[in-house]
Design an enzyme around this catalytic site. Structure first.
Site, PDB file in Angstrom:
ATOM      1  N   ASP A  39      -6.681  -5.300  -4.390  1.00  0.00           N
ATOM      2  CA  ASP A  39      -6.403  -3.917  -3.979  1.00  0.00           C
ATOM      3  C   ASP A  39      -5.121  -3.366  -4.617  1.00  0.00           C
ATOM      4  OD1 ASP A  39      -7.632  -5.740  -2.175  1.00  0.00           O
ATOM      5  OD2 ASP A  39      -7.599  -4.289  -0.557  1.00  0.00           O
TER       6      ASP A  39
ATOM      7  N   ASP B 235       0.800  -1.224   0.000  1.00  0.00           N
ATOM      8  CA  ASP B 235       0.000   0.000   0.000  1.00  0.00           C
ATOM      9  C   ASP B 235       0.835   1.278   0.000  1.00  0.00           C
ATOM     10  OD1 ASP B 235      -2.621  -1.016  -0.243  1.00  0.00           O
ATOM     11  OD2 ASP B 235      -2.557  -1.689   1.852  1.00  0.00           O
TER      12      ASP B 235
END
Ligand code: GLY
Length: 381
Positions: free
Chosen positions: A163, A105
């Site tokens: 994601d 991320d």
């Protein structure tokens, strides 16, 4: 994009309400990097050494940049610059866990903070931060399996998640910025692997895929933050819509736009049954109904991105879908009152934690979508 005059006026009014509300909220929360709100509607703070690695820690900076881009007020720029210095502790290893606590991320974290800073103001130090983050993300690529590994831990070396499609725009940016294609090659290898194995034939999407880390063969899917294996976690579907649309934006490879459209068509058909406010999972029990507004805000941005790239005869479908979702969120799920810090209510972390709250990426994506529809032309991705 062609909005009706009525919709233009609605977007413009909504934009004004957001600016007014967030101007107060941001001033009340100076120095914080919020994640979610407490029971009184007050943002928490994830900027301590213990929490600074948290994956959402770029969204607040992204909100500050959206406010700066929309208003030109340097107050927002100055406040964001202070927060980038806090994130530096991770990149420069100034805290014990330092770089070892990072994960895939880093795309969310540094695209919306430092890369946005560089794009909007030309800040060279922020450009360096973005390149360091891109180098780190590249290092998570498993060359035998052709995927970017999501999280660390020996037992999770084969774990890849939908994601990550939203993190690889950091690699596209690094290629465009440095002129070195190697970042883009990694991003595309990951996108191709995801297209082949994580998107299902009906347009729905798995959350977690476990590959054999030595061969890249698929081994097992997990339900992840959704209801169960084989279900359809709406935020994951939304990451896929926007993520593949962004891969198309950066590469012009038609297969990515087709992938985005396939998931978008599935999503639009499914969300219509919920009056355009997504449940946490399209394949969970209808009662009790648990919703996730963040999935709607993310999907709306993906639909707007698709609408930019398809021929006119397809545009309306995606644009209208985005408008319907955003109107439903605005009318039923937004709180524009002063004193409550967040805009979008009733986000969800995951189906089984069943905790409903405002989550910072819900506000970020809601603002991005409304500002874009109001004509703001910044690329945050
Ligand atoms: N990336 C984790 C989530 O969407 O909650």
């Amino acid at each position: 994009m062609s909005l009706s005059e009525q919709d233009k006026s609605w977007v413009n009014d909504t934009c004004k309400k957001i600016l007014e509300k967030m101007s107060g909220s941001i001033r009340r929360n100076e120095g914080k990097i919020p994640y979610s709100t407490d029971e009184n509607g007050i943002y928490d703070d994830k900027s301590s050494d213990k929490d600074i690695m948290w994956w959402t820690n770029g969204f607040w900076e992204g909100i500050l940049w959206l406010m700066y881009a929309q208003t030109g007020d340097s107050y927002y720029k100055d406040k964001e610059n202070q927060l980038e210095s806090i994130l530096d502790k991770l990149l420069l290893g100034e805290i014990d866990s330092g770089i070892d606590s990072l994960h895939h991320d880093v795309g969310f974290m540094w695209l919306l903070s430092s890369v946005a800073n560089y794009r909007l103001t030309g800040n060279k130090q922020s450009r360096t931060r973005g390149i360091i983050a891109a180098n780190y993300l590249s290092s998570r690529f498993n060359i035998k399996g052709n995927y970017i590994v999501a999280w660390d831990g020996k037992e999770r070396q084969g774990w890849s998640i939908i994601d990550t499609m939203m993190n690889i725009p950091l690699l596209y940016w690094a290629s465009e910025e440095t002129g070195y294609d190697r970042y883009r090659y990694i991003a595309m290898a990951h996108a191709d692997k995801t297209l082949e194995n994580i998107i299902r034939s009906d347009g729905s999407v798995n959350h977690i895929m476990i590959y054999n880390p030595e061969t890249g063969e698929t081994m097992e899917t997990l339900g992840g933050q959704g209801y169960e294996v084989g279900s359809s976690w709406t935020r994951g579907q939304a990451w896929a819509i926007y993520g593949f649309a962004l891969s198309y934006l950066h590469t012009s490879e038609g297969r990515y736009l087709e992938g985005a459209k396939k998931v978008a068509n599935y999503f639009l058909a499914a969300v219509a049954e919920y009056d355009y406010i997504p449940p946490i999972d399209f394949r969970s029990p209808k009662e009790p109904l648990y919703i996730d507004t963040t999935a709607g805000a993310i999907a709306a941005n993906g639909l707007l991105e698709i609408a930019k790239h398809v021929p006119d005869y397809e545009k309306e479908q995606y644009l209208n879908g985005a408008v319907k979702i955003l109107k439903a969120l605005t009318d039923k799920q937004c709180d524009f009152t002063d004193g409550i810090d967040s805009l979008l209510q009733n986000g969800s972390e995951a189906y089984h934690t069943n905790k409903h709250m405002s989550i910072i990426y819900g506000d970020y994506f809601y603002m991005e979508a409304i500002f874009r529809m109001n004509g703001l032309e910044v690329n945050m991705w």
